[in-house]
Design a protein around this motif. Structure first.
Motif, PDB file in Angstrom:
ATOM      1  N   UNK A  65      29.167  53.362  48.832  1.00  0.00           N
ATOM      2  CA  UNK A  65      29.773  52.410  47.896  1.00  0.00           C
ATOM      3  C   UNK A  65      29.171  52.631  46.517  1.00  0.00           C
ATOM      4  N   UNK A  66      30.017  52.928  45.532  1.00  0.00           N
ATOM      5  CA  UNK A  66      29.544  53.181  44.166  1.00  0.00           C
ATOM      6  C   UNK A  66      29.979  52.088  43.194  1.00  0.00           C
ATOM      7  N   UNK A  67      30.420  50.939  43.707  1.00  0.00           N
ATOM      8  CA  UNK A  67      31.005  49.912  42.843  1.00  0.00           C
ATOM      9  C   UNK A  67      30.027  49.381  41.806  1.00  0.00           C
ATOM     10  N   UNK A  68      28.720  49.361  42.094  1.00  0.00           N
ATOM     11  CA  UNK A  68      27.744  48.859  41.125  1.00  0.00           C
ATOM     12  C   UNK A  68      26.757  49.947  40.699  1.00  0.00           C
ATOM     13  N   UNK A  69      27.164  51.185  40.836  1.00  0.00           N
ATOM     14  CA  UNK A  69      26.249  52.288  40.561  1.00  0.00           C
ATOM     15  C   UNK A  69      26.080  52.528  39.060  1.00  0.00           C
ATOM     16  N   UNK A  70      24.962  53.147  38.712  1.00  0.00           N
ATOM     17  CA  UNK A  70      24.674  53.589  37.352  1.00  0.00           C
ATOM     18  C   UNK A  70      24.182  55.035  37.431  1.00  0.00           C
ATOM     19  N   UNK A  71      24.098  55.681  36.295  1.00  0.00           N
ATOM     20  CA  UNK A  71      23.623  57.059  36.275  1.00  0.00           C
ATOM     21  C   UNK A  71      22.233  57.138  35.659  1.00  0.00           C
ATOM     22  N   UNK A  72      21.516  58.186  36.052  1.00  0.00           N
ATOM     23  CA  UNK A  72      20.225  58.531  35.458  1.00  0.00           C
ATOM     24  C   UNK A  72      20.179  60.047  35.411  1.00  0.00           C
ATOM     25  N   UNK A  73      20.661  60.596  34.313  1.00  0.00           N
ATOM     26  CA  UNK A  73      20.798  62.047  34.248  1.00  0.00           C
ATOM     27  C   UNK A  73      21.859  62.506  35.226  1.00  0.00           C
ATOM     28  N   UNK A  74      21.492  63.410  36.141  1.00  0.00           N
ATOM     29  CA  UNK A  74      22.418  63.920  37.149  1.00  0.00           C
ATOM     30  C   UNK A  74      22.414  63.067  38.413  1.00  0.00           C
ATOM     31  N   UNK A  75      21.659  61.982  38.408  1.00  0.00           N
ATOM     32  CA  UNK A  75      21.561  61.123  39.584  1.00  0.00           C
ATOM     33  C   UNK A  75      22.498  59.926  39.473  1.00  0.00           C
ATOM     34  N   UNK A  76      22.938  59.453  40.615  1.00  0.00           N
ATOM     35  CA  UNK A  76      23.676  58.197  40.743  1.00  0.00           C
ATOM     36  C   UNK A  76      22.771  57.249  41.520  1.00  0.00           C
ATOM     37  N   UNK A  77      22.522  56.062  40.958  1.00  0.00           N
ATOM     38  CA  UNK A  77      21.604  55.110  41.578  1.00  0.00           C
ATOM     39  C   UNK A  77      22.295  53.757  41.745  1.00  0.00           C
ATOM     40  N   UNK A  78      21.920  53.059  42.806  1.00  0.00           N
ATOM     41  CA  UNK A  78      22.507  51.744  43.050  1.00  0.00           C
ATOM     42  C   UNK A  78      21.660  50.965  44.034  1.00  0.00           C
ATOM     43  N   UNK A  79      21.671  49.639  43.878  1.00  0.00           N
ATOM     44  CA  UNK A  79      21.008  48.775  44.845  1.00  0.00           C
ATOM     45  C   UNK A  79      21.706  48.838  46.195  1.00  0.00           C
ATOM     46  N   UNK A  80      22.913  49.406  46.242  1.00  0.00           N
ATOM     47  CA  UNK A  80      23.678  49.493  47.490  1.00  0.00           C
ATOM     48  C   UNK A  80      23.463  50.811  48.231  1.00  0.00           C
ATOM     49  N   UNK A  81      22.738  51.741  47.633  1.00  0.00           N
ATOM     50  CA  UNK A  81      22.557  53.049  48.246  1.00  0.00           C
ATOM     51  C   UNK A  81      21.262  53.120  49.040  1.00  0.00           C
ATOM     52  N   UNK A  82      21.246  53.997  50.024  1.00  0.00           N
ATOM     53  CA  UNK A  82      20.047  54.252  50.818  1.00  0.00           C
ATOM     54  C   UNK A  82      19.983  55.751  51.127  1.00  0.00           C
ATOM     55  N   UNK A 111      18.033  55.082  47.268  1.00  0.00           N
ATOM     56  CA  UNK A 111      18.611  54.402  46.109  1.00  0.00           C
ATOM     57  C   UNK A 111      19.318  55.329  45.138  1.00  0.00           C
ATOM     58  N   UNK A 112      18.953  56.595  45.103  1.00  0.00           N
ATOM     59  CA  UNK A 112      19.558  57.541  44.170  1.00  0.00           C
ATOM     60  C   UNK A 112      20.010  58.788  44.919  1.00  0.00           C
ATOM     61  N   UNK A 113      21.113  59.356  44.482  1.00  0.00           N
ATOM     62  CA  UNK A 113      21.599  60.611  45.042  1.00  0.00           C
ATOM     63  C   UNK A 113      22.102  61.491  43.909  1.00  0.00           C
ATOM     64  N   UNK A 114      22.127  62.778  44.163  1.00  0.00           N
ATOM     65  CA  UNK A 114      22.624  63.717  43.161  1.00  0.00           C
ATOM     66  C   UNK A 114      24.143  63.662  43.118  1.00  0.00           C
ATOM     67  N   UNK A 115      24.691  63.666  41.921  1.00  0.00           N
ATOM     68  CA  UNK A 115      26.150  63.668  41.784  1.00  0.00           C
ATOM     69  C   UNK A 115      26.762  64.908  42.407  1.00  0.00           C
ATOM     70  N   UNK A 155      13.816  56.127  41.739  1.00  0.00           N
ATOM     71  CA  UNK A 155      14.080  57.545  41.506  1.00  0.00           C
ATOM     72  C   UNK A 155      12.996  58.405  42.171  1.00  0.00           C
ATOM     73  N   UNK A 156      13.368  59.327  43.039  1.00  0.00           N
ATOM     74  CA  UNK A 156      12.350  60.120  43.752  1.00  0.00           C
ATOM     75  C   UNK A 156      11.544  61.005  42.813  1.00  0.00           C
ATOM     76  N   UNK A 157      10.256  61.088  43.103  1.00  0.00           N
ATOM     77  CA  UNK A 157       9.325  62.007  42.440  1.00  0.00           C
ATOM     78  C   UNK A 157       9.012  61.684  40.986  1.00  0.00           C
ATOM     79  N   UNK A 158       9.511  60.557  40.470  1.00  0.00           N
ATOM     80  CA  UNK A 158       9.244  60.246  39.068  1.00  0.00           C
ATOM     81  C   UNK A 158       8.640  58.865  38.894  1.00  0.00           C
TER      82      UNK A 158
END
Length: 292
Positions: free
Chosen positions: A58-75, A77-81, A285-288
Motif C-alpha cells: 500500500x503506497x497511499x501515504x508513502x513519501x520519497x527519500x531519494x530513490x527510496x519509498x517510505x511509509x508507516x504502512x510498509x514493512x 519501512x522503506x523500499x527501493x523504487x 531508513x536502513x543503514x543511515x
C-alpha cells in the motif's frame, strides 16, 4: 468592487468545479520506470505496487527519500523504487481546455483578491469556526489539553489550534500527531509536529519506571511523514529533519503529559536512556540512522 470580485470568483470556481465531474484516472503501469514511480508517489497518486518478490504493498501515504519509498504502512519501512514491477495509481484527470479559456481572464483579478483576503485573515484572525468534533469526540487525543474560556465556553477552532501550538512542549505525542494533520498549519510546521509526535509517542510508551504493555504495543513502529499532506507533492528533506529532532534534547524532555501518563506506572524512569534507545528503533531508513 467586492461584489464584482465575488462574481468573478464564483465564475472561476464554477468553471473549475465542473472538472470534478471528471473522475480520477485509474492507471496501471507494468515494469514502470523508477522516475515515474517516484513522481507518482510524491504526487500522492500511487495506490498500490507489486514488488519483484511478489508482494503487494500500500503506497497511499508513502513519501520519497531519494530513490527510496517510505511509509508507516510498509514493512520494512522503506523500499527501493526499483523493486516496483507493477504500479496502480489514481491520477488527476486532464483539465478540459475550455476551463483554461474561461479562467484565464479572471485569474489575475481573483489572485489579487485572494491575496487581500489572506492578509485580512492574517490581521483579523478571520471568521471563527466551532467544530462540534472537538467537543463531541472523546477519542480526540488533544481534548485533555484544550483550555476552556472563562465560564467554560468552548473556544473556536482557530484559538484551540493556536493555543495548542504555543503550548506544544506540554502536549503528548498523540496530540502532536493530531496537530500535524491539521491543514490550517503550514506544511513544514505540520510535518515537524507529526515527526516530533511520533518520536514522543514512542518515547513516552517506554519512559515510565514500570512497563506499560498496552502503550508499548500502540507506539509508532516507524517514523515517516504521512504522504502529500506533509510534503505538498515534493521531495523534502524529512530524514534530515528527523535526525535533527532525534538529536534535540527538547524532544526527550519530561513533559507534564508524560508525568501524568506515568502516574500509575511508578512515575517517570530516572534514566531516560533506555526509552530513548527504544524510540530510536523506529528510524526508518536502513543503514543511515543516527547513533543511539
Amino acid at each position: 468592487m467586492r461584489t464584482g470580485l465575488l462574481v468573478l470568483t464564483a465564475a472561476l470556481t464554477a468553471s473549475v468545479g465542473l472538472t470534478a465531474c471528471y473522475p480520477a484516472k485509474i492507471m496501471q503501469y507494468d515494469r514502470p520506470d523508477t522516475r515515474l514511480v517516484l513522481d507518482r508517489v510524491r504526487a500522492g497518486e500511487a495506490d498500490r505496487a507489486q514488488l519483484a518478490d511478489g508482494r503487494t504493498v500500500d503506497l497511499a501515504q508513502a513519501v520519497t527519500a531519494g530513490e527510496l519509498i517510505c511509509s508507516v504502512r510498509l514493512e520494512p519501512a522503506c523500499l527501493s523504487a526499483a523493486q516496483v514491477v507493477r504500479l496502480e495509481t489514481s491520477e488527476a484527470p486532464d483539465t478540459p481546455l475550455w476551463v483554461y479559456v474561461v479562467a484565464a481572464p479572471l485569474t489575475p483579478i481573483v489572485l489579487a483578491n485572494e491575496a487581500m483576503e489572506g492578509l485580512d485573515r492574517a490581521l483579523t484572525g478571520g471568521p471563527q469556526t466551532y467544530s462540534l468534533g472537538w467537543a463531541a469526540n472523546s477519542g480526540n487525543p488533544c481534548l485533555p489539553f484544550v483550555q476552556r474560556a472563562d465560564g467554560g465556553a468552548w473556544p473556536s477552532d482557530q484559538k484551540i489550534r493556536a493555543d495548542l501550538y504555543r503550548r506544544r512542549a506540554e502536549l503528548d505525542g498523540a496530540c502532536l500527531m493530531q496537530l500535524g494533520r491539521e491543514y490550517a498549519i503550514p506544511v513544514p510546521a505540520r510535518r515537524r509536529l507529526h515527526l516530533t509526535g511520533q518520536i514522543r509517542a514512542r518515547f513516552e510508551a517506554f519512559a515510565c519506571a514500570r512497563p506499560r504493555p498496552e502503550a508499548e504495543a500502540d507506539a509508532p513502529r516507524v517514523f515517516a511523514p504521512l504522504g502529500r499532506i506533509h510534503t505538498e507533492g515534493r521531495e523534502v528533506g524529512w530524514p534530515r529533519e528527523l535526525a535533527g529532532l532525534l538529536d534535540d534534547p527538547a524532544t526527550w524532555a519530561t513533559s507534564p503529559a508524560l508525568t501524568q501518563a506515568c502516574t500509575g506506572a511508578g512515575g517517570v524512569a530516572p534514566d531516560p536512556a533506555p526509552a530513548m534507545a527504544r524510540a530510536r528503533e523506529a528510524w526508518p531508513i536502513p543503514s543511515t540512522g543516527p547513533a543511539a
